[in-house]
Design a protein around this motif. Structure first.
Motif, PDB file in Angstrom:
ATOM      1  N   SER A  22      26.747  26.957  40.156  1.00 36.10           N
ATOM      2  CA  SER A  22      26.198  28.292  39.970  1.00 36.10           C
ATOM      3  C   SER A  22      25.473  28.753  41.224  1.00 36.10           C
ATOM      4  O   SER A  22      24.846  27.953  41.920  1.00 36.10           O
ATOM      5  CB  SER A  22      25.230  28.303  38.786  1.00 36.10           C
ATOM      6  N   ARG A  23      25.540  30.040  41.478  1.00 38.77           N
ATOM      7  CA  ARG A  23      24.857  30.644  42.613  1.00 38.77           C
ATOM      8  C   ARG A  23      24.010  31.800  42.111  1.00 38.77           C
ATOM      9  O   ARG A  23      24.512  32.687  41.425  1.00 38.77           O
ATOM     10  CB  ARG A  23      25.871  31.137  43.654  1.00 38.77           C
ATOM     11  N   PRO A  43      27.160  35.076  29.510  1.00 36.79           N
ATOM     12  CA  PRO A  43      27.387  33.617  29.601  1.00 36.79           C
ATOM     13  C   PRO A  43      27.051  33.101  30.994  1.00 36.79           C
ATOM     14  O   PRO A  43      27.419  33.709  32.001  1.00 36.79           O
ATOM     15  CB  PRO A  43      28.886  33.484  29.305  1.00 36.79           C
ATOM     16  N   ILE A  44      26.371  31.987  31.037  1.00 34.38           N
ATOM     17  CA  ILE A  44      25.867  31.456  32.304  1.00 34.38           C
ATOM     18  C   ILE A  44      26.994  31.089  33.262  1.00 34.38           C
ATOM     19  O   ILE A  44      26.789  31.044  34.485  1.00 34.38           O
ATOM     20  CB  ILE A  44      24.944  30.244  32.027  1.00 34.38           C
ATOM     21  N   LYS A  65      28.929  31.177  38.245  1.00 36.89           N
ATOM     22  CA  LYS A  65      29.797  30.314  39.053  1.00 36.89           C
ATOM     23  C   LYS A  65      30.889  31.104  39.772  1.00 36.89           C
ATOM     24  O   LYS A  65      31.369  30.686  40.819  1.00 36.89           O
ATOM     25  CB  LYS A  65      30.463  29.252  38.178  1.00 36.89           C
ATOM     26  N   THR A  66      31.285  32.204  39.182  1.00 38.76           N
ATOM     27  CA  THR A  66      32.471  32.898  39.684  1.00 38.76           C
ATOM     28  C   THR A  66      32.203  34.308  40.180  1.00 38.76           C
ATOM     29  O   THR A  66      33.056  34.891  40.859  1.00 38.76           O
ATOM     30  CB  THR A  66      33.545  32.968  38.581  1.00 38.76           C
ATOM     31  N   ASN A 117      24.127  46.752  37.344  1.00 41.87           N
ATOM     32  CA  ASN A 117      24.706  45.436  37.625  1.00 41.87           C
ATOM     33  C   ASN A 117      26.195  45.494  37.296  1.00 41.87           C
ATOM     34  O   ASN A 117      26.581  45.527  36.124  1.00 41.87           O
ATOM     35  CB  ASN A 117      24.010  44.355  36.786  1.00 41.87           C
ATOM     36  N   PRO A 118      27.068  45.534  38.299  1.00 38.57           N
ATOM     37  CA  PRO A 118      28.500  45.730  38.043  1.00 38.57           C
ATOM     38  C   PRO A 118      29.111  44.683  37.114  1.00 38.57           C
ATOM     39  O   PRO A 118      29.928  45.023  36.249  1.00 38.57           O
ATOM     40  CB  PRO A 118      29.119  45.658  39.444  1.00 38.57           C
ATOM     41  N   VAL A 119      28.737  43.420  37.284  1.00 38.21           N
ATOM     42  CA  VAL A 119      29.320  42.362  36.457  1.00 38.21           C
ATOM     43  C   VAL A 119      28.846  42.496  35.012  1.00 38.21           C
ATOM     44  O   VAL A 119      29.649  42.431  34.063  1.00 38.21           O
ATOM     45  CB  VAL A 119      28.979  40.971  37.021  1.00 38.21           C
TER      46      VAL A 119
END
Length: 336
Positions: free
Chosen positions: A92-93, A61-62, A66-67, A34-36
């Motif tokens: 959020s997506r 963090p949730i 969003k970003t 997972n890159p993020v």
């Protein structure tokens, strides 16, 4: 069979004693793919191989939902769920690569707590969610309606007369049929206060009323106890059930009353110190960190903006509210 597919199979066949072992395997899988999440861990200077226990895992963090595109592996999402929000808010997506797995785990969890969906007529009162076409809650409830195989199951907007008439007819013609009335909180309150004659429910014992949270600015905010008092009187039930779910999670917790949530085997709650997000040792009240092992394709370790407390052990909890200045979210605005 891919590693993700193997992990999902283990989630579906999970026993409580194997939770941490599977959580650690999913952590290592997501930390690498997972890159993020990998970048987040790198910025924290986390040594992946040094993480040996669940409590050592850093939670994402949730707000990242969003970003950023939170997805594990080189896969394309088939469904994108989006959270509700007021005008001007970033929402959020959740990029879902395997919506069939989401429905499978959601059905498994519900039936573990409540029994077969085919035993229910499901009446859904989710007006604010039906206004959007990307709600994870609507996606799940639509599946539940289909699995119930009841011709009376369905969504209702503001047609309270029809909803009340349907409930009255079922109670008369099918008194042994279970009814699940599931709704956003303001929708259930509007229905309860619509001036309809619901006295027939006094003699009907198979009704479950489940709120999914959320006023969404439609009504004055009320304490949970106030909401439940209104609803129990209106619908002649002893308890109001609740669902703990959100866009970023594929698993759900359920409350059988009094705002006490039970968790499925795929889900665990850790509470963090409100002043130290990395401290989850012996916290009985604090910020809610969610481990959702069903989130194989996104991230299973999420630091939410909810505040909670444990009731017994760490498999039952209450939602106490939300951190100051955090977004109002439809699925989990459950203020005590």
């Amino acid at each position: 069979m891919t590693e993700a597919t193997q992990l999902k199979a283990r989630v579906l066949n999970l026993s409580p004693e194997n939770f941490e072992a599977l959580a650690m395997d999913i952590f290592r899988f997501q930390a690498q793919n997972n890159p993020v999440y990998a970048a987040y861990l790198a910025n924290l200077r986390v040594e992946i191989q040094a993480i040996k226990t669940l409590k050592e895992i850093p939670f994402l963090p949730i707000e990242f939902f969003k970003t950023q595109s939170i997805i594990t592996g080189d896969i394309e999402p088939k469904v994108i769920f989006e959270s509700s929000g007021t005008t001007g808010q970033n929402t959020s997506r959740h990029l879902v690569a395997d919506p069939d797995f989401y429905l499978q785990i959601a059905e498994q969890i519900f039936e573990k707590f409540y029994g077969k969906l085919s035993d229910f007529t499901i009446l859904a009162l989710l007006p604010s969610y039906l206004e959007r076409n990307n709600s994870s809650l609507v996606y799940m409830v639509q599946h539940f309606i289909q699995q119930s195989k009841s011709p009376d199951s369905g969504f209702y907007l503001n047609n309270y007369q029809e909803l009340g008439a349907t409930m009255k007819r079922i109670s008369a013609e099918k008194p042994d049929k279970k009814i699940l009335l599931i709704g956003v909180t303001f929708g259930l309150l509007d229905f309860a206060e619509a001036g309809l004659d619901l006295s027939f429910l006094q003699d009907f014992n198979n009704l479950i009323v489940m709120e999914t949270g959320g006023m969404k600015g439609r009504r004055k905010e009320l304490l949970r106890e106030e909401v439940h008092e209104i609803l129990t009187k209106a619908f002649a039930v002893d308890k109001i059930h609740s669902e703990y779910g959100m866009t970023e999670l594929l698993s759900q917790g359920y409350s059988f009353g009094e705002g006490i949530f039970d968790l499925p085997v795929s889900m665990k709650i850790l509470l963090r110190d409100v002043n130290d997000p990395f401290n989850v040792e012996n916290q009985h009240r604090g910020g809610i960190n969610v481990v959702d092992l069903a989130n194989v394709d996104s991230c299973s370790f999420i630091e939410t903006k909810d505040l909670g407390s444990f009731v017994t052990g760490n498999q039952q909890f209450r939602v106490l509210g939300r951190f100051d200045n955090s977004d109002i979210r439809g699925c989990n605005l459950m203020i005590m």
